[in-house]
Design a protein around this motif. Structure first.
Motif, PDB file in Angstrom:
ATOM      1  N   THR A 189      -8.010  11.033 -60.343  1.00 44.33           N
ATOM      2  CA  THR A 189      -7.598  12.136 -59.462  1.00 44.33           C
ATOM      3  C   THR A 189      -6.157  11.917 -58.998  1.00 44.33           C
ATOM      4  OG1 THR A 189      -8.947  10.989 -57.801  1.00 44.33           O
ATOM      5  CG2 THR A 189      -9.769  13.087 -58.610  1.00 44.33           C
ATOM      6  N   GLY A 190      -5.754  10.645 -58.851  1.00 45.96           N
ATOM      7  CA  GLY A 190      -4.360  10.356 -58.485  1.00 45.96           C
ATOM      8  C   GLY A 190      -3.412  10.927 -59.534  1.00 45.96           C
ATOM      9  N   PHE A 221      -3.340  14.703 -59.338  1.00 45.45           N
ATOM     10  CA  PHE A 221      -2.503  15.161 -58.218  1.00 45.45           C
ATOM     11  C   PHE A 221      -1.015  14.923 -58.487  1.00 45.45           C
ATOM     12  CE2 PHE A 221      -6.400  14.643 -55.371  1.00 45.45           C
ATOM     13  CZ  PHE A 221      -6.628  16.006 -55.343  1.00 45.45           C
ATOM     14  N   ARG A 222      -0.683  13.816 -59.165  1.00 38.41           N
ATOM     15  CA  ARG A 222       0.740  13.570 -59.474  1.00 38.41           C
ATOM     16  C   ARG A 222       1.280  14.663 -60.412  1.00 38.41           C
ATOM     17  NH1 ARG A 222      -0.746   8.427 -58.076  1.00 38.41           N
ATOM     18  NH2 ARG A 222      -1.921   8.037 -59.972  1.00 38.41           N
ATOM     19  N   MET A 279       0.232  12.870 -50.161  1.00 40.86           N
ATOM     20  CA  MET A 279       0.328  11.653 -50.982  1.00 40.86           C
ATOM     21  C   MET A 279       1.408  10.713 -50.465  1.00 40.86           C
ATOM     22  SD  MET A 279      -0.276  13.055 -54.829  1.00 40.86           S
ATOM     23  CE  MET A 279      -0.534  11.508 -55.672  1.00 40.86           C
ATOM     24  N   GLY A 310      -2.364   9.580 -47.155  1.00 40.17           N
ATOM     25  CA  GLY A 310      -3.622  10.182 -46.706  1.00 40.17           C
ATOM     26  C   GLY A 310      -4.423  10.753 -47.864  1.00 40.17           C
ATOM     27  N   LEU A 311      -5.520  11.432 -47.543  1.00 44.35           N
ATOM     28  CA  LEU A 311      -6.372  12.002 -48.591  1.00 44.35           C
ATOM     29  C   LEU A 311      -6.190  13.514 -48.685  1.00 44.35           C
ATOM     30  CD1 LEU A 311      -9.783  10.124 -48.088  1.00 44.35           C
ATOM     31  CD2 LEU A 311      -7.977   9.637 -49.762  1.00 44.35           C
ATOM     32  N   VAL A 312      -6.153  14.018 -49.890  1.00 43.40           N
ATOM     33  CA  VAL A 312      -6.120  15.455 -50.140  1.00 43.40           C
ATOM     34  C   VAL A 312      -7.487  16.002 -49.687  1.00 43.40           C
ATOM     35  CG1 VAL A 312      -5.907  17.195 -51.967  1.00 43.40           C
ATOM     36  CG2 VAL A 312      -4.569  15.062 -52.112  1.00 43.40           C
ATOM     37  N   THR A 356      -9.990  18.637 -53.838  1.00 38.22           N
ATOM     38  CA  THR A 356     -10.263  17.530 -54.762  1.00 38.22           C
ATOM     39  C   THR A 356     -11.515  17.800 -55.593  1.00 38.22           C
ATOM     40  OG1 THR A 356      -9.338  16.101 -53.063  1.00 38.22           O
ATOM     41  CG2 THR A 356     -10.502  15.019 -54.854  1.00 38.22           C
ATOM     42  N   GLY A 363     -10.809   6.760 -58.891  1.00 37.15           N
ATOM     43  CA  GLY A 363     -10.208   7.300 -57.661  1.00 37.15           C
ATOM     44  C   GLY A 363     -10.978   8.472 -57.080  1.00 37.15           C
ATOM     45  N   PHE A 364     -12.127   8.763 -57.640  1.00 35.68           N
ATOM     46  CA  PHE A 364     -13.015   9.810 -57.128  1.00 35.68           C
ATOM     47  C   PHE A 364     -14.451   9.350 -57.330  1.00 35.68           C
ATOM     48  CE2 PHE A 364     -15.789  13.436 -57.439  1.00 35.68           C
ATOM     49  CZ  PHE A 364     -15.344  14.288 -56.436  1.00 35.68           C
ATOM     50  N   ARG A 384     -13.840   9.602 -53.061  1.00 34.72           N
ATOM     51  CA  ARG A 384     -13.192   8.749 -52.064  1.00 34.72           C
ATOM     52  C   ARG A 384     -13.762   8.998 -50.675  1.00 34.72           C
ATOM     53  NH1 ARG A 384      -8.094   7.815 -55.109  1.00 34.72           N
ATOM     54  NH2 ARG A 384      -6.721   6.439 -53.969  1.00 34.72           N
ATOM     55  N   GLN A 442     -17.350  13.913 -50.849  1.00 41.47           N
ATOM     56  CA  GLN A 442     -17.047  14.072 -52.278  1.00 41.47           C
ATOM     57  C   GLN A 442     -18.207  13.544 -53.113  1.00 41.47           C
ATOM     58  OE1 GLN A 442     -13.254  12.259 -53.255  1.00 41.47           O
ATOM     59  NE2 GLN A 442     -12.124  13.519 -51.788  1.00 41.47           N
ATOM     60  N   ARG A 479       6.038   3.918 -57.565  1.00 41.04           N
ATOM     61  CA  ARG A 479       5.472   5.099 -56.924  1.00 41.04           C
ATOM     62  C   ARG A 479       5.856   5.094 -55.451  1.00 41.04           C
ATOM     63  NH1 ARG A 479      -0.835   5.103 -58.515  1.00 41.04           N
ATOM     64  NH2 ARG A 479      -0.927   5.733 -56.335  1.00 41.04           N
ATOM     65  N   ASP A 512       4.182   5.934 -52.983  1.00 46.72           N
ATOM     66  CA  ASP A 512       3.117   5.415 -52.121  1.00 46.72           C
ATOM     67  C   ASP A 512       2.799   3.944 -52.400  1.00 46.72           C
ATOM     68  OD1 ASP A 512       1.943   6.004 -54.567  1.00 46.72           O
ATOM     69  OD2 ASP A 512       0.191   7.017 -53.725  1.00 46.72           O
ATOM     70  N   ARG A 544      -2.828   3.257 -46.776  1.00 49.79           N
ATOM     71  CA  ARG A 544      -3.812   3.588 -47.812  1.00 49.79           C
ATOM     72  C   ARG A 544      -5.021   2.653 -47.721  1.00 49.79           C
ATOM     73  NH1 ARG A 544      -0.432   3.013 -52.946  1.00 49.79           N
ATOM     74  NH2 ARG A 544      -2.208   3.785 -54.116  1.00 49.79           N
TER      75      ARG A 544
HETATM   76  P1  AMP Z   1      -4.421   6.882 -56.613  1.00 50.14           P
HETATM   77  O1  AMP Z   1      -3.485   7.012 -57.759  1.00 50.14           O
HETATM   78  O2  AMP Z   1      -5.863   6.916 -56.996  1.00 50.14           O
HETATM   79  O3  AMP Z   1      -4.085   5.704 -55.717  1.00 50.14           O
HETATM   80  O4  AMP Z   1      -4.194   8.193 -55.710  1.00 50.14           O
HETATM   81  C1  AMP Z   1      -2.947   8.514 -55.155  1.00 50.14           C
HETATM   82  C2  AMP Z   1      -3.132   9.486 -54.015  1.00 50.14           C
HETATM   83  O5  AMP Z   1      -3.711  10.712 -54.490  1.00 50.14           O
HETATM   84  C3  AMP Z   1      -4.040   9.035 -52.886  1.00 50.14           C
HETATM   85  O6  AMP Z   1      -3.401   8.167 -51.965  1.00 50.14           O
HETATM   86  C4  AMP Z   1      -4.432  10.378 -52.267  1.00 50.14           C
HETATM   87  O7  AMP Z   1      -3.375  10.916 -51.495  1.00 50.14           O
HETATM   88  C5  AMP Z   1      -4.594  11.260 -53.501  1.00 50.14           C
HETATM   89  N1  AMP Z   1      -5.971  11.185 -54.017  1.00 50.14           N
HETATM   90  C6  AMP Z   1      -6.380  10.627 -55.202  1.00 50.14           C
HETATM   91  N2  AMP Z   1      -7.704  10.727 -55.359  1.00 50.14           N
HETATM   92  C7  AMP Z   1      -8.173  11.359 -54.247  1.00 50.14           C
HETATM   93  C8  AMP Z   1      -9.469  11.733 -53.807  1.00 50.14           C
HETATM   94  N3  AMP Z   1     -10.574  11.487 -54.528  1.00 50.14           N
HETATM   95  N4  AMP Z   1      -9.565  12.380 -52.603  1.00 50.14           N
HETATM   96  C9  AMP Z   1      -8.485  12.660 -51.867  1.00 50.14           C
HETATM   97  N5  AMP Z   1      -7.225  12.301 -52.206  1.00 50.14           N
HETATM   98  C10 AMP Z   1      -7.055  11.663 -53.394  1.00 50.14           C
END
Ligand code: AMP
Length: 210
Positions: A31-32, A35-36, A53, A57-59, A64, A85-86, A88, A92, A152, A154, A163
């Motif tokens: 999911t990251g 979102f990217r 991001m 925080g969380l979307v 999601t 990543g899902f 989270r 969900q 990145r 973050d 995080r």
């Molecule tokens: P990751 O690459 O998995 O560390 O995700 C990067 C960022 O994407 C996270 O810090 C969140 O902001 C967002 N994100 C990824 N997966 C989720 C999820 N399942 N629910 C909410 N936000 C998410």
């Protein structure tokens, strides 16, 4: 096989997911990464997600869950998939139960101090998504596609701490939620050492699931 990878940011889920995906021929759904990709667009959603991001925080769950639902419906997921990543949040996870039946949850376990060190050193290929550490790749160029690597936003120290707090508060309750299906592995060693017990476990499970 339908697999969830659970673990704190920086615990090594992405690296493990790539190995499983290659050997078991099922797609990695990060999911990251999704979102990217969204953040690169020019839309209201993109600017909202970008801001979230960057703060670590969380979307929101609704956004999601919808994105994952659409991705899982694609043809390449018929044989199975790896969710990286899902879910989270417990919300969900509950929504996922209505979408698909998960076979196993792999919990990738790593102490916070090591996570902070690894994430601070992590460099990512913006083109193919390959992951490196500065120590192993001081040239800062992707060995697969030659693109210059990036850190990145973050993965900067102040965001990493946030995080990890978000993980502790929102995501770690999932360990209880999935207690009947968890396979725990430590990622303190090399990527190969982490993968080895997982590969054995999944190979045994594959026969039972298919
Ligand atoms: P990751 O690459 O998995 O560390 O995700 C990067 C960022 O994407 C996270 O810090 C969140 O902001 C967002 N994100 C990824 N997966 C989720 C999820 N399942 N629910 C909410 N936000 C998410």
């Amino acid at each position: 096989m339908k697999i969830i990878l659970l673990g704190a940011p920086g615990s090594g889920k992405g690296t493990l997911a790539k190995k499983i995906s290659k050997d078991f021929d099922i797609p990695q759904i990060s999911t990251g990464d999704l979102f990217r990709a969204i953040v690169k667009e020019d839309s209201e959603l993109a600017s909202k997600v970008r801001e979230i991001m960057q703060s670590g925080g969380l979307v929101p769950d609704e956004v999601t869950i919808e994105i994952v639902k659409e991705r899982i419906a694609k043809d390449d997921c018929k044989k199975g998939f790896i969710l990286d990543g899902f879910p989270r949040t417990v919300n969900q996870a509950k929504a996922l139960e209505g979408i698909s039946q998960i076979d196993t949850v792999i919990l990738v376990d790593l102490a916070n101090e090591i996570i902070i060190d690894r994430l601070s050193a992590r460099r990512t290929c913006p083109n193919c998504g390959e992951i490196y550490s500065v120590q192993d790749n001081p040239e800062n160029v992707c060995k697969k596609c030659n693109s210059p690597l990036i850190q990145r936003d973050d993965d900067k120290p102040e965001t990493i701490r946030h995080r990890l707090e978000v993980y502790e508060q929102n995501t770690s309750p999932l360990i209880n939620f999935y207690s009947d299906r968890i396979f725990k592995v430590s990622s303190a060693g090399s990527p190969e050492e982490t993968y080895s017990p997982v590969k054995t476990f999944l190979s045994e499970m594959e026969g039972k699931v298919e």
